[in-house]
Design an enzyme around this catalytic site. Structure first.
Site, PDB file in Angstrom:
ATOM      1  N   GLN A 100     -89.444 -34.083  87.531  1.00  0.00           N
ATOM      2  CA  GLN A 100     -88.378 -34.917  88.152  1.00  0.00           C
ATOM      3  C   GLN A 100     -87.182 -35.190  86.317  1.00  0.00           C
ATOM      4  OE1 GLN A 100     -88.391 -39.548  87.664  1.00  0.00           O
ATOM      5  NE2 GLN A 100     -88.072 -39.361  89.943  1.00  0.00           N
ATOM      6  N   CYS A 144     -83.793 -45.759  89.844  1.00  0.00           N
ATOM      7  CA  CYS A 144     -84.827 -45.919  88.379  1.00  0.00           C
ATOM      8  C   CYS A 144     -83.415 -47.206  88.508  1.00  0.00           C
ATOM      9  CB  CYS A 144     -84.706 -45.767  87.347  1.00  0.00           C
ATOM     10  SG  CYS A 144     -85.018 -46.156  85.940  1.00  0.00           S
TER      11      CYS A 144
HETATM   12  C1  FMN Z   1     -95.348 -47.459  84.976  1.00  0.00           C
HETATM   13  C2  FMN Z   1     -94.098 -47.158  85.684  1.00  0.00           C
HETATM   14  C3  FMN Z   1     -93.777 -46.225  85.607  1.00  0.00           C
HETATM   15  C4  FMN Z   1     -92.419 -45.678  86.316  1.00  0.00           C
HETATM   16  N1  FMN Z   1     -91.670 -44.734  85.998  1.00  0.00           N
HETATM   17  C5  FMN Z   1     -90.834 -44.031  86.941  1.00  0.00           C
HETATM   18  C6  FMN Z   1     -89.968 -42.997  86.872  1.00  0.00           C
HETATM   19  O1  FMN Z   1     -90.420 -41.877  85.754  1.00  0.00           O
HETATM   20  N2  FMN Z   1     -88.970 -42.347  87.697  1.00  0.00           N
HETATM   21  C7  FMN Z   1     -89.146 -42.767  89.009  1.00  0.00           C
HETATM   22  O2  FMN Z   1     -88.229 -42.356  89.827  1.00  0.00           O
HETATM   23  N3  FMN Z   1     -89.946 -44.144  89.331  1.00  0.00           N
HETATM   24  C8  FMN Z   1     -91.156 -44.835  88.442  1.00  0.00           C
HETATM   25  N4  FMN Z   1     -91.523 -45.395  89.014  1.00  0.00           N
HETATM   26  C9  FMN Z   1     -91.649 -46.662  89.671  1.00  0.00           C
HETATM   27  C10 FMN Z   1     -92.571 -45.971  91.003  1.00  0.00           C
HETATM   28  O3  FMN Z   1     -92.219 -44.292  90.707  1.00  0.00           O
HETATM   29  C11 FMN Z   1     -92.546 -46.151  92.219  1.00  0.00           C
HETATM   30  O4  FMN Z   1     -90.874 -46.106  92.798  1.00  0.00           O
HETATM   31  C12 FMN Z   1     -92.619 -48.150  92.200  1.00  0.00           C
HETATM   32  O5  FMN Z   1     -92.962 -48.107  91.084  1.00  0.00           O
HETATM   33  C13 FMN Z   1     -92.968 -48.149  93.385  1.00  0.00           C
HETATM   34  O6  FMN Z   1     -93.925 -47.797  94.152  1.00  0.00           O
HETATM   35  P1  FMN Z   1     -95.770 -49.088  94.234  1.00  0.00           P
HETATM   36  O7  FMN Z   1     -95.449 -49.825  94.671  1.00  0.00           O
HETATM   37  O8  FMN Z   1     -96.730 -47.559  94.411  1.00  0.00           O
HETATM   38  O9  FMN Z   1     -95.658 -49.183  92.932  1.00  0.00           O
HETATM   39  C14 FMN Z   1     -92.348 -46.260  87.461  1.00  0.00           C
HETATM   40  C15 FMN Z   1     -93.101 -47.135  88.038  1.00  0.00           C
HETATM   41  C16 FMN Z   1     -94.286 -47.893  86.662  1.00  0.00           C
HETATM   42  C17 FMN Z   1     -95.162 -48.764  87.298  1.00  0.00           C
END
Ligand code: FMN
Length: 424
Positions: free
Chosen positions: A148, A177
């Site tokens: 990504q 993001c």
């Molecule tokens: C520590 C952390 C880092 C993340 N970094 C990214 C990232 O680099 N790119 C991205 O598209 N989303 C990023 N996200 C968002 C996650 O990919 C995801 O969309 C979001 O946490 C919702 O999913 P979940 O409910 O399973 O946590 C990040 C989330 C967390 C917790």
């Protein structure tokens, strides 16, 4: 012999490179957080894994000759052929800055993940500095892989994408993001305010890369806006779309539930494979999400950080004990053991210490809540070593027995695991 691992860490191989000299100086002169940026191989001088393998002769997948604009029917057909060739993965590690790095991806893969995203890489910085490339490492087993990038310039994005294309199955554009840094840098979810730019990013990759382009988006507050957005991405050449069912303003995943209804509408409006993201706490949530939305697969982020074995059906105590009537039993897997497995993978595939520190905090979080003095020891340790971290796990085991992960009781056997949770 074929190298076991791929890496873009070319500068580390060059003992007299200026970058290596600069880095060595930082060990003695910089504050703790900068030391945490060092690779965990630096102190041990373990560089055997940092080899660059010649890229495969042919790209792993092709959406036709670069430069050609294909009809939507052909592209949709190729998008599905590619997805099927990858085995239609259902359980997917979401992109996480500093957290979905190679050793963690491999750990999740061992426990059921069928594909994974790298952390977001900044396309401009990635093209400008070799040093930044230490953020991307991979190996042969690390597939299917989405790499990504965030970007706001099509040419820069293409240049960065070409560097990683031989090592991945999709180049993904981060359009989700919502953080302040993304607002300042004009990328991620803030590109939702400039859809012509988003279109040009997708078109650039779709027409010039041999690897398919995927996108990860958030939804708009208004469903029709989301559908128009998703259609635009598909028309521009996106081969796979991951939809995080929260808006740009719904930053707190614990406070706002993801809208699976909106994801279902996107899935029904598009012809390319669609993935869902949000609200996954256990394997049953994954199955429910797929049933409710009709998506191909599901991304998980936060849950995996605490429980990298979620895709193998394991639950942390928080999600098992509340459901006693459903019959959850000790699954014979311990969070401390998972942390040790992760550390061993880091020894084999070096990453910056700050990533290891972050994972240890998450994986041992339940233990630290019971024994906060051990967490304090970790916080006070400016320079981490594997010896220290293995010792930390041993100490927690001596203090508190096990912190097991739970599994649903098998109806036919109704057998308890022989191991006992000493804390309960
Ligand atoms: C520590 C952390 C880092 C993340 N970094 C990214 C990232 O680099 N790119 C991205 O598209 N989303 C990023 N996200 C968002 C996650 O990919 C995801 O969309 C979001 O946490 C919702 O999913 P979940 O409910 O399973 O946590 C990040 C989330 C967390 C917790």
């Amino acid at each position: 012999m074929k190298p076991s691992s791929l890496s873009l860490l070319k500068f580390l191989r060059t003992r007299d490179s200026p970058l290596l000299r600069i880095r060595t100086m930082t060990i003695t002169s910089n504050p703790p957080q900068v030391r945490d940026d060092l690779l965990c191989s630096d102190q041990q001088q373990q560089q055997s894994d940092l080899q660059i393998e010649k890229p495969p002769e042919a790209a792993p997948a092709s959406l036709g000759a670069p430069g050609r604009v294909l009809s939507i029917d052909t592209r949709v057909e190729q998008a599905w052929a590619h997805w099927k060739k990858l085995g239609r993965p259902k359980y997917i590690v979401a992109p996480m800055v500093d957290n979905s790095e190679l050793p963690f991806r491999l750990l999740c893969q061992k426990y059921g993940a069928q594909a994974a995203y790298t952390p977001m890489l900044h396309s401009r910085i990635f093209t400008e500095t070799d040093n930044r490339n230490k953020e991307f490492t991979t190996c042969e087993e690390d597939r299917p892989l989405f790499v990504q990038f965030c970007a706001n310039d099509p040419d820069t994005l293409l240049e960065a994408a070409k560097k990683v294309a031989p090592y991945c199955d999709y180049v993904d554009i981060n359009l989700g993001c919502p953080q302040r840094i993304a607002r300042r840098g004009n990328y991620g979810a803030f590109l939702m305010d400039n859809l012509p730019l988003v279109k040009s990013l997708v078109e650039k990759l779709a027409q010039n890369l041999t690897v398919p382009v995927s996108c990860k988006i958030r939804i708009f507050p208004n469903l029709q806006d989301t559908l128009n957005y998703a259609k635009m991405l598909e028309d521009a050449g996106c081969s796979l779309l991951a939809v995080h069912g929260r808006t740009r303003d719904e930053k707190d995943g614990k406070k706002f539930r993801a809208d699976w209804g909106a994801i279902k509408e996107v899935r029904n409006a598009l012809r390319i494979p669609v993935l869902a993201n949000g609200n996954v706490r256990c394997i049953e949530d994954v199955e429910d999400c797929i049933k409710e939305t009709g998506v191909e697969g599901v991304l998980s982020a936060e849950t995996l950080l605490e429980n990298p074995a979620v895709f193998a059906g394991f639950r942390t105590a928080e999600w098992a004990k509340d459901n006693d009537e459903e019959g959850y039993v000790d699954g014979g897997l311990d969070q401390g053991d998972l942390a040790v497995e992760y550390l061993k993978l880091c020894e084999k595939h070096p990453v910056p210490w700050r990533m290891i520190r972050s994972h240890v905090h998450k994986m041992l979080g339940d233990w630290f809540r019971v024994h906060p003095q051990v967490r304090e020891q970790l916080n006070a340790q400016n320079i981490l070593t594997f010896e220290f971290l293995y010792g930390l796990v041993d100490q927690l085991k001596e203090l508190g027995g096990r912190v097991p992960l739970y599994k649903k009781r098998k109806i036919d056997t109704l057998q308890e695991s022989p191991q006992k949770d000493l804390e309960s």
